[in-house]
Design a protein around this motif. Structure first.
Motif, mmCIF file in Angstrom:
data_model
loop_
_atom_site.group_PDB
_atom_site.id
_atom_site.type_symbol
_atom_site.label_atom_id
_atom_site.label_comp_id
_atom_site.label_asym_id
_atom_site.label_seq_id
_atom_site.Cartn_x
_atom_site.Cartn_y
_atom_site.Cartn_z
ATOM 1 N N THR A 1 -9.368 10.149 -4.495
ATOM 2 C CA THR A 1 -9.675 10.607 -5.834
ATOM 3 C C THR A 1 -8.923 11.174 -6.617
ATOM 4 O O THR A 1 -8.313 11.083 -7.764
ATOM 5 N N SER B 1 -12.109 3.623 -8.985
ATOM 6 C CA SER B 1 -13.078 4.782 -8.017
ATOM 7 C C SER B 1 -13.915 3.921 -7.250
ATOM 8 O O SER B 1 -13.747 4.300 -5.881
ATOM 9 N N ASN C 1 -18.029 10.639 -14.188
ATOM 10 C CA ASN C 1 -17.891 10.875 -12.891
ATOM 11 C C ASN C 1 -19.180 10.457 -12.089
ATOM 12 O O ASN C 1 -19.125 10.274 -10.781
#
Length: 429
Positions: free
Chosen positions: A319, A237, A389
């Protein structure tokens, strides 16, 4: 000391819960070596599973309410003059660049650094060994899109027919003649979404405990493999965001014609605020000030910044591709074709732009529910990613704020100096 601790953001408490649960799980005897410990861990894991299911409980009403009002909300965003249309073109252009770049980056990263069997087993265990949806023959798959009984479809295992009905319902609602009935229905659906958001916030308040009770049995059974899997996802990410950041700078300098030194110096205060608040929308006043320091016109800022603040999250399609490819790897599903990956990227753009003005953190699970339905992976996997996250979300917010200034610079190239909305009023708002 406790007063200071209470002031910590929820993201910090979630990470604390993750760390404490992992430490306890690693300190306990390995699974199978002590029956009493295994029974105690099994009882504690029920708390984590209850928290997981409580989050899943909100998905259906939230997704239906959001998608069924999509066209109503999009009408207001799409209205405006020539400069507004230029702003929408710039926003969609940046999104398209991000999606296509995400296709290339994800394919390359998964080929070079694949998910190991140990990572996959640990991640599946943490998500409760959710079942992967079977792929029916193409004829049955097409028929399954249109539910013969929407009530039965809502209680079924597949979310796809419900999504289809919500979009059709929303399109019809947008076409409905303005009147008391339409306003009442839109208000009811909006209130439904707002109510579910309150429930989500209640559930997230106990997230540190839920996360701790999810990670504890996982580390007891699989050791540090779960950390390898989560770190693997986080690194993918963050790398993608950093690459996108470099590309955004290049676009601003070459197409926006803002000198690199001026852009980097002017945008830094906005980036700092974004890093601390994790809110690109809340950073808008500082970003507006940064755009003025770059020498951008007031008309470009007035037309672009409000739209970019609520519409442009440039990392979202990238993402979305990452989450889908990661789920496919974790659950050993059929690899996605390049065409499917591209389609998922553009699907990510459309869904993100439909969540107008709603903070990304509040819709994390609802955002990925359509992807889980299309690809066929368990929605529980998304909840596991929600736990970590908070880390990539920090750098994503910095990227999003930077891209808002980039979109403004692109629009600024084709406007004449004319102010429609006072900048001071926007900053005060």
């Amino acid at each position: 000391m406790w007063a200071r601790a209470k002031q910590l953001p929820l993201a910090a408490w979630i990470l604390i819960g993750l760390a404490l649960g992992a430490i306890v799980g690693l300190a306990l005897p390995a699974a199978g070596s002590n029956e009493s410990v295994d029974e105690a861990v099994g009882a504690l894991s029920l708390i984590g599973q209850l928290w997981l299911q409580a989050l899943q409980m909100t998905i259906l009403p939230l997704v239906f309410a959001m998608l069924s009002t999509l066209f109503i909300r999009s009408k207001g965003v799409a209205s405006g003059g020539r400069t507004t249309r230029r702003a929408l073109v710039a926003i969609f252009g940046l999104y398209t660049m991000g999606a296509l770049l995400g296709v290339v980056m994800n394919i390359a990263m998964f080929n070079m650094f694949p998910v190991t069997d140990g990572m996959a087993q640990a991640l599946r265990a943490m998500s409760g060994e959710g079942m992967v949806a079977e792929s029916p023959p193409w004829g049955e798959a097409v028929l399954a899109l249109v539910p013969a009984n929407i009530v039965a479809a809502m209680s079924g295992d597949s979310l796809l027919p419900v999504l289809f009905f919500a979009l059709i319902f929303g399109a019809a609602l947008a076409k409905l003649e303005d009147g008391e009935g339409k306003r009442t229905l839109v208000s009811a659906l909006t209130a439904l979404a707002d109510t579910v958001f309150i429930i989500v916030n209640w559930i997230l308040k106990i997230a540190p405990l839920g996360v701790a009770m999810l990670i504890l049995p996982t580390t007891q059974r699989h050791g540090t493999d779960i950390f390898a899997g989560l770190a693997h996802y986080i690194s993918f990410s963050v790398v993608q965001v950093l690459v996108l950041m470099v590309v955004v700078y290049v676009i601003t300098v070459t197409l926006g014609r803002v000198p690199l030194g001026r852009f980097a110096t002017a945008i830094f205060p906005a980036q700092s605020v974004a890093f601390g608040t994790q809110s690109s929308t809340g950073t808008m006043p500082v970003t507006i000030t940064s755009c003025r320091k770059m020498g951008l016109s007031d008309e470009a800022i007035s037309a672009t910044m409000p739209l970019a603040a609520v519409l442009l999250r440039i990392a979202s399609p990238t993402t979305a591709i990452l989450v889908c490819m990661y789920a496919v790897a974790v659950y050993d599903m059929e690899p996605l074709t390049v065409a499917m990956i591209v389609g998922l990227g553009f699907m990510g753009i459309l869904i993100e732009m439909s969540f107008v003005g709603i903070p990304g953190a509040a819709t994390f699970i609802a955002y990925y529910a359509p992807f889980a339905a299309v690809v066929g992976f368990p929605i529980e996997f998304v909840v596991v990613l929600l736990v970590v996250n908070v880390i990539p979300d920090i750098v994503m917010t910095v990227l999003h704020v930077t891209s808002h200034a980039t979109a403004t610079a692109l629009v600024d190239r084709g406007v004449e100096p004319k102010v429609d909305t006072p900048i001071e009023a926007m900053i005060d708002a």
